[in-house]
Design an enzyme around this catalytic site. Structure first.
Site, PDB file in Angstrom:
ATOM      1  CD  GLU A  27      -3.417   5.267   6.681  1.00 35.06           C
ATOM      2  OE1 GLU A  27      -3.089   5.165   6.030  1.00 35.06           O
ATOM      3  OE2 GLU A  27      -1.868   5.243   7.470  1.00 35.06           O
TER       4      GLU A  27
ATOM      5  N   GLY B 127       2.641  -0.933   3.828  1.00 33.66           N
ATOM      6  CA  GLY B 127       3.032   0.148   4.222  1.00 33.66           C
ATOM      7  C   GLY B 127       4.388   0.457   3.519  1.00 33.66           C
ATOM      8  N   GLY B 128       4.855   1.028   4.570  1.00 35.21           N
ATOM      9  CA  GLY B 128       6.376   1.833   4.884  1.00 35.21           C
ATOM     10  C   GLY B 128       7.449   0.725   4.080  1.00 35.21           C
TER      11      GLY B 128
ATOM     12  CG  ASN C  66      -1.663   1.361   1.700  1.00 37.38           C
ATOM     13  OD1 ASN C  66      -2.153   1.951   0.432  1.00 37.38           O
ATOM     14  ND2 ASN C  66      -2.471   1.405   2.420  1.00 37.38           N
ATOM     15  CD1 TRP C  67       3.589   1.212  -2.607  1.00 35.45           C
ATOM     16  CD2 TRP C  67       3.558   1.782  -4.412  1.00 35.45           C
ATOM     17  NE1 TRP C  67       3.655   0.278  -4.239  1.00 35.45           N
ATOM     18  CE2 TRP C  67       4.262   1.134  -5.300  1.00 35.45           C
ATOM     19  CE3 TRP C  67       3.837   2.899  -6.043  1.00 35.45           C
ATOM     20  CZ2 TRP C  67       4.805   0.607  -6.057  1.00 35.45           C
ATOM     21  CZ3 TRP C  67       3.971   2.244  -7.214  1.00 35.45           C
ATOM     22  CH2 TRP C  67       5.099   1.044  -7.670  1.00 35.45           C
ATOM     23  CE  LYS C  68      -0.429   3.179   5.097  1.00 38.45           C
ATOM     24  NZ  LYS C  68       0.200   2.934   6.121  1.00 38.45           N
TER      25      LYS C  68
ATOM     26  CB  SER D 166       4.886  -1.873  11.943  1.00 37.64           C
ATOM     27  OG  SER D 166       4.893  -0.688  12.222  1.00 37.64           O
TER      28      SER D 166
ATOM     29  N   GLY E  91       2.524   1.936  11.005  1.00 36.24           N
ATOM     30  CA  GLY E  91       3.149   3.057  10.373  1.00 36.24           C
ATOM     31  C   GLY E  91       4.465   3.794  12.479  1.00 36.24           C
TER      32      GLY E  91
ATOM     33  CG  HIS F 277      -5.738   1.682   5.328  1.00 39.26           C
ATOM     34  ND1 HIS F 277      -5.470   2.863   6.761  1.00 39.26           N
ATOM     35  CD2 HIS F 277      -5.052   0.881   5.147  1.00 39.26           C
ATOM     36  CE1 HIS F 277      -4.159   2.410   6.671  1.00 39.26           C
ATOM     37  NE2 HIS F 277      -3.485   1.483   6.148  1.00 39.26           N
TER      38      HIS F 277
ATOM     39  CD  GLU G 170      -4.058  -2.483   7.241  1.00 43.26           C
ATOM     40  OE1 GLU G 170      -2.204  -3.397   7.164  1.00 43.26           O
ATOM     41  OE2 GLU G 170      -3.832  -1.415   6.844  1.00 43.26           O
TER      42      GLU G 170
HETATM   43  P1  PGA Z   1       2.945  -0.043   7.825  1.00 47.95           P
HETATM   44  O1  PGA Z   1       1.392   0.065   7.685  1.00 47.95           O
HETATM   45  O2  PGA Z   1       3.573  -1.006   6.726  1.00 47.95           O
HETATM   46  O3  PGA Z   1       3.723   1.335   7.393  1.00 47.95           O
HETATM   47  O4  PGA Z   1       2.410   0.479   9.272  1.00 47.95           O
HETATM   48  C1  PGA Z   1       0.186  -0.873   6.794  1.00 47.95           C
HETATM   49  C2  PGA Z   1      -1.129  -0.505   6.809  1.00 47.95           C
HETATM   50  O5  PGA Z   1      -1.222   0.941   6.342  1.00 47.95           O
HETATM   51  O6  PGA Z   1      -1.642  -1.136   5.299  1.00 47.95           O
END
Ligand code: PGA
Length: 249
Positions: free
Chosen positions: A96, A233-234, A9-11, A212, A172, A94, A166
């Site tokens: 977010e 994510g990251g 997930n590149w956000k 993470s 993050g 998600h 998640e």
């Molecule tokens: P993260 O994000 O790996 O940076 O913790 C995961 C996600 O939001 O799906």
């Protein structure tokens, strides 16, 4: 055998150039097909990214979709629009989107419904926040999130669903749930699906973990019985890390 899935997930990161160089680098380094791989770039770059990736290996995943089908909804992107550029998988729920864009269960359920109607694959995210984990409410929160969304649908094709567990406190933050906590929750989720639908349906449901995940902790997490991959994510923004995570499944 259940599907194995790694999704990046590149956000809201990367512009056109950096998105293209990231996918070029991932495409070059991917060796064997150990699992299904998805990347979720931003909408404007879909077509360009598609040209660059080995489509057999890497599928495009949308980070969001509208709950409406068409019309006067400024800024929204519909299932039909995604389909027209060859994308038919999407992340819904998600944290977010839930927390920063106030997408609550009703809107998430509408999004799930419109996606399934359009034959989309849905990566549905669920997870508790830190306070709920501290108060040992994590299981009831997860049950609640499912009861008010997916479980409203009695006649659902679970073949189009991927659950991403998640924990919000791990996204993050560099904090990861430990592998026992992850396995217990994934098993709990699978049992909820078993009780709501059937044993055979729940035993085939991919449940992936996000929060993470990195190239150091991924192997142990993916070894757990009820963990079928990861939503990254990251670490998905760095091609070597993403490839190592793919190779660790
Ligand atoms: P993260 O994000 O790996 O940076 O913790 C995961 C996600 O939001 O799906």
């Amino acid at each position: 055998m259940r599907r194995k899935i790694i999704a990046g997930n590149w956000k809201m990161n990367n512009n056109l150039n950096s998105s293209v160089s990231l996918i070029n680098s991932i495409s070059k380094k991917i060796q064997s097909k150990t699992c299904e791989v998805y990347v979720a770039p931003s909408f404007p770059f879909f077509t360009e990214i598609q040209k660059k990736c080995h489509l057999d290996y890497i599928k495009i995943l949308a980070q969001n979709v509208s709950s409406f089908s068409k019309g006067a909804f400024t800024g929204e992107v519909s299932c039909d629009m995604l389909k027209s550029v060859g994308v038919n998988s999407v992340i819904i729920g998600h944290s977010e989107r839930r927390n920063q864009f106030k997408e609550h269960n009703n809107i998430l359920l509408d999004k799930i419904k419109i996606c399934l109607k359009n034959n989309f694959e849905v990566f549905f995210c669920i997870g508790e926040d830190f306070k709920s984990r501290e108060s040992r409410l994590e299981y009831s929160i997860i049950e609640e999130q499912l009861k008010n969304t997916i479980f409203q649908l009695t006649d659902i094709d679970l073949g189009k669903l991927i659950i991403a567990y998640e924990p919000v406190w791990a996204i993050g933050t560099g904090l990861t749930a430990n592998h026992e906590q992850i396995q217990e929750m994934h098993k709990f989720i699978r049992d909820l699906f078993k009780n709501t639908y059937s044993d055979s349906k729940s035993s085939m449901l991919p449940i992936i973990y996000g929060g993470s995940v990195n190239s150091k902790n991924s192997e142990k997490i993916f070894q757990q019985n009820d963990v079928d991959g990861g939503l990254i994510g990251g670490a998905s923004l760095i091609s070597d890390d993403f490839i190592n995570i793919i190779n660790s499944i």
